[in-house]
Write an enzyme that holds these catalytic residues in place. Structure first.
Site, PDB file in Angstrom:
ATOM      1  N   GLY A 168      20.551  26.468 -47.527  1.00 10.05           N
ATOM      2  CA  GLY A 168      20.366  26.916 -48.853  1.00 10.05           C
ATOM      3  C   GLY A 168      19.019  26.395 -49.079  1.00 10.05           C
ATOM      4  O   GLY A 168      18.488  25.558 -48.608  1.00 10.05           O
ATOM      5  N   VAL A 195      17.574  25.210 -53.274  1.00  5.17           N
ATOM      6  CA  VAL A 195      17.955  24.848 -54.506  1.00  5.17           C
ATOM      7  C   VAL A 195      16.629  25.114 -55.339  1.00  5.17           C
ATOM      8  O   VAL A 195      15.576  25.000 -55.105  1.00  5.17           O
ATOM      9  CB  VAL A 195      18.165  23.525 -54.706  1.00  5.17           C
ATOM     10  CG1 VAL A 195      18.451  22.890 -56.106  1.00  5.17           C
ATOM     11  CG2 VAL A 195      19.122  23.010 -53.692  1.00  5.17           C
ATOM     12  N   ASP A 223      27.673  12.454 -45.835  1.00 10.57           N
ATOM     13  CA  ASP A 223      26.378  12.582 -45.655  1.00 10.57           C
ATOM     14  C   ASP A 223      25.501  11.808 -46.994  1.00 10.57           C
ATOM     15  O   ASP A 223      24.462  12.291 -47.239  1.00 10.57           O
ATOM     16  CB  ASP A 223      25.885  14.139 -45.979  1.00 10.57           C
ATOM     17  CG  ASP A 223      24.513  14.471 -45.439  1.00 10.57           C
ATOM     18  OD1 ASP A 223      24.075  13.486 -44.640  1.00 10.57           O
ATOM     19  OD2 ASP A 223      24.107  15.559 -45.858  1.00 10.57           O
TER      20      ASP A 223
END
Length: 190
Positions: free
Chosen positions: A34, A36, A146
């Protein structure tokens, strides 16, 4: 502003959600799944970070991330140094997650620090806040999977120096038994 042929967003574009409209201002980051985008909520004038999933193939992962975010939000996660989740919606076939806007990640902050390293007086408050976040996640039964300097953000390095929040719950999970054998963390941080 476009950095992906599938995703055309320009400065000034209005991105409607069920609750408001977001005006695109600039790209904050671009990842595998994606992009941002820094946006302005037209109704409240609040600056937000809008994570837009690039491909329909990744919508299921984004929806799983949203379930984790909603679970944490119900437990008041923003009190425990976790990014504040605002809403989700679909825009032109792209799934969107909206968050509070944060300043910069720990990796960038380290690069602008004198000598490009953090001093002990900076490390202590950051570690204390991360311990608070990890304790909250543990009590909620969530494993981030993560956690790295790129996913630790300073709220505002000028007005709130060393106040941090954990972001990016795209790889988070709540049942370690289901993840046996899966690659969960980027190799660089092992």
């Amino acid at each position: 502003m476009s950095q992906n042929s599938e995703l055309e967003i320009s400065v000034g574009d209005l991105i409607p959600s069920p609750t408001t409209q977001y005006q695109a201002q600039t790209i904050l980051g671009n990842g595998v799944y994606g992009v941002v985008i820094q946006c302005r909520n037209v109704t409240t004038d609040e600056t937000v970070a809008l994570k837009m999933i690039k491909s329909m193939e990744n919508i299921d992962c984004a929806k799983e991330e949203e379930v984790t975010l909603q679970t944490m939000k119900a437990l008041h996660s923003d009190r425990f140094n976790i990014v504040r989740f605002i809403e989700s919606f679909t825009y032109k076939g792209h799934y969107c997650l909206v968050f509070e806007h944060l300043d910069m990640d720990l990796q960038k902050f380290k690069q602008i620090s004198p000598g490009q390293h953090l001093q002990l007086k900076q490390i202590r408050p950051i570690l204390q806040q991360l311990a608070t976040s990890l304790e909250f996640l543990n009590s909620a039964g969530i494993i981030h999977a993560d956690l790295k300097p790129d996913n630790i953000m300073l709220v505002d390095h000028v007005r709130k120096p060393l106040k941090v929040k954990v972001i990016d719950f795209g790889l988070a999970f709540d049942d370690p038994e289901e993840q046996i054998g899966d690659l969960l963390q980027p190799l660089w941080y092992r």
